[in-house]
Design an enzyme around this catalytic site. Structure first.
Site, PDB file in Angstrom:
ATOM      1  N   ARG A 198      -6.241  21.082 -11.211  1.00  0.00           N
ATOM      2  CA  ARG A 198      -4.368  21.388 -11.847  1.00  0.00           C
ATOM      3  C   ARG A 198      -4.147  20.431 -12.083  1.00  0.00           C
ATOM      4  NH1 ARG A 198      -4.667  20.424  -4.535  1.00  0.00           N
ATOM      5  NH2 ARG A 198      -5.720  19.491  -5.327  1.00  0.00           N
TER       6      ARG A 198
ATOM      7  N   LEU B   6       1.047  -1.027  -0.510  1.00  0.00           N
ATOM      8  CA  LEU B   6       0.200  -0.235  -0.074  1.00  0.00           C
ATOM      9  C   LEU B   6       1.115   1.045  -0.490  1.00  0.00           C
ATOM     10  CD1 LEU B   6      -2.546  -1.279   2.927  1.00  0.00           C
ATOM     11  CD2 LEU B   6      -2.879  -1.710   0.250  1.00  0.00           C
ATOM     12  N   ALA B   7       1.964   1.186   0.143  1.00  0.00           N
ATOM     13  CA  ALA B   7       3.582   2.388   0.395  1.00  0.00           C
ATOM     14  C   ALA B   7       3.264   2.177  -0.856  1.00  0.00           C
ATOM     15  CB  ALA B   7       4.193   1.743   0.984  1.00  0.00           C
ATOM     16  N   ALA B   8       2.736   4.304  -1.205  1.00  0.00           N
ATOM     17  CA  ALA B   8       2.973   4.995  -2.328  1.00  0.00           C
ATOM     18  C   ALA B   8       3.677   6.337  -2.374  1.00  0.00           C
ATOM     19  CB  ALA B   8       1.749   4.858  -3.251  1.00  0.00           C
ATOM     20  N   GLN B   9       4.176   7.141  -2.724  1.00  0.00           N
ATOM     21  CA  GLN B   9       3.576   8.382  -3.163  1.00  0.00           C
ATOM     22  C   GLN B   9       2.439   8.736  -3.876  1.00  0.00           C
ATOM     23  OE1 GLN B   9       3.432  12.503  -3.804  1.00  0.00           O
ATOM     24  NE2 GLN B   9       3.552  11.040  -5.857  1.00  0.00           N
TER      25      GLN B   9
ATOM     26  N   ASN C  96     -11.358   6.922  -5.378  1.00  0.00           N
ATOM     27  CA  ASN C  96     -11.219   7.833  -4.154  1.00  0.00           C
ATOM     28  C   ASN C  96     -11.208   7.228  -3.327  1.00  0.00           C
ATOM     29  OD1 ASN C  96     -10.608   9.077  -6.817  1.00  0.00           O
ATOM     30  ND2 ASN C  96     -10.247  10.964  -5.907  1.00  0.00           N
TER      31      ASN C  96
ATOM     32  N   TYR D 115       2.650  10.343 -11.578  1.00  0.00           N
ATOM     33  CA  TYR D 115       1.990   9.502 -10.666  1.00  0.00           C
ATOM     34  C   TYR D 115       1.259   8.207 -11.443  1.00  0.00           C
ATOM     35  CZ  TYR D 115      -1.583   7.269  -7.377  1.00  0.00           C
ATOM     36  OH  TYR D 115      -2.216   6.611  -6.445  1.00  0.00           O
TER      37      TYR D 115
ATOM     38  N   VAL E 139      -9.713  14.554  -0.805  1.00  0.00           N
ATOM     39  CA  VAL E 139     -11.250  16.016  -0.564  1.00  0.00           C
ATOM     40  C   VAL E 139     -11.580  16.030   0.770  1.00  0.00           C
ATOM     41  CG1 VAL E 139     -12.461  15.362  -2.163  1.00  0.00           C
ATOM     42  CG2 VAL E 139     -12.087  17.190  -1.952  1.00  0.00           C
TER      43      VAL E 139
END
Length: 254
Positions: free
Chosen positions: A209, A13-16, A112, A83, A126
């Protein structure tokens, strides 16, 4: 470390996880998401028997802005950010290690995710961001001029999907995990305002963005048919559960 732990299942599950940060720091994003995933796979390959690896992929950033609003896994991949590219690369590495080294792997393309312990400091959270700003009486920004739409899936449903995948039966697959419902960010804010009994002090509407997707929802039918999993929280129910937990935590603070 892998030899000492001897895991039967690895949930990677780890991520930027920030789209905007990935555009500003592409090398950092690749180190975390590509090389980090490669490190997990190499560690798993050294074990006998090899552990099952359940990979948290992205269900929005990988597809870009597709023609259809609700997409299944046959939708072409068209990431619009570093990403998205790095997470798709992680999927490809999993497939490669499954086919060439016999690792039992599965990738879950998550919509999300929201729920308890999601930090409001992350630009992807959000619901947490809006809840905190409403609580503090701070101004809000609606990107995509309030019309950007996302598929919001409650964390309990995601955990259930991860545990289902860990039990096997879907090795080598890539599956969407979502609700199949697209909610505009303006409608999301309205739900939060209603459930919290608060109105924003001010709302600014701004363009998306760079790298952000305008509208997308995930068809999770393939995973449902193969495993019996199905999301159980509607957006109203999930947000209500999230807010209740926030209130309980606030009540326990000295």
């Amino acid at each position: 470390m892998a030899e000492e732990a001897r895991p039967a299942v690895i949930h990677h599950l780890a991520a930027q996880s920030s789209v905007t940060h990935s555009l500003a720091e592409p090398h950092l994003d690749a180190r975390a998401n590509v090389l980090g995933t490669l490190g997990v796979l190499e560690a798993a390959r050294s074990l006998e028997p090899p552990p099952r690896i359940v990979y948290a992929a992205t269900g929005g950033a990988c597809y870009g802005d597709p023609e259809e609003e609700i997409v299944d896994e046959s939708c072409p991949l068209a990431p619009a950010s570093h990403y998205g590219m790095s997470k798709v690369t992680g999927e490809r590495y999993l497939t490669f290690y499954g086919e060439h080294f016999g690792l039992p792997v599965v990738s879950l393309r998550l919509a999300n995710v929201y729920g308890p312990r999601q930090r409001a400091t992350l630009d992807a959270g959000v619901i947490s961001i809006f809840a905190e700003k409403l609580s503090k009486g701070e101004p809000l920004t609606l990107y995509g001029h309030g019309r950007a739409g996302r598929d919001y899936v409650y964390v309990n449903d995601v955990v259930a999907a991860l545990l289902t995948a860990a039990r096997g039966g879907v090795d080598g697959g890539v599956y969407n995990i979502g609700t199949g419902v697209v909610t505009e960010v303006e409608a999301l804010l309205e739900i939060l305002c209603r459930l919290m009994g608060k109105d924003p002090v001010s709302v600014e509407r701004a363009p998306l963005r760079p790298g952000e997707v305008f509208r997308i929802g995930l068809d999770a039918g393939a995973f449902e048919r193969e495993t019996g999993w199905r999301h159980s929280f509607s957006l109203d129910e999930g947000i209500a559960a999230f807010l209740e937990l926030l209130e309980n935590q606030a009540g326990r603070r000295p």
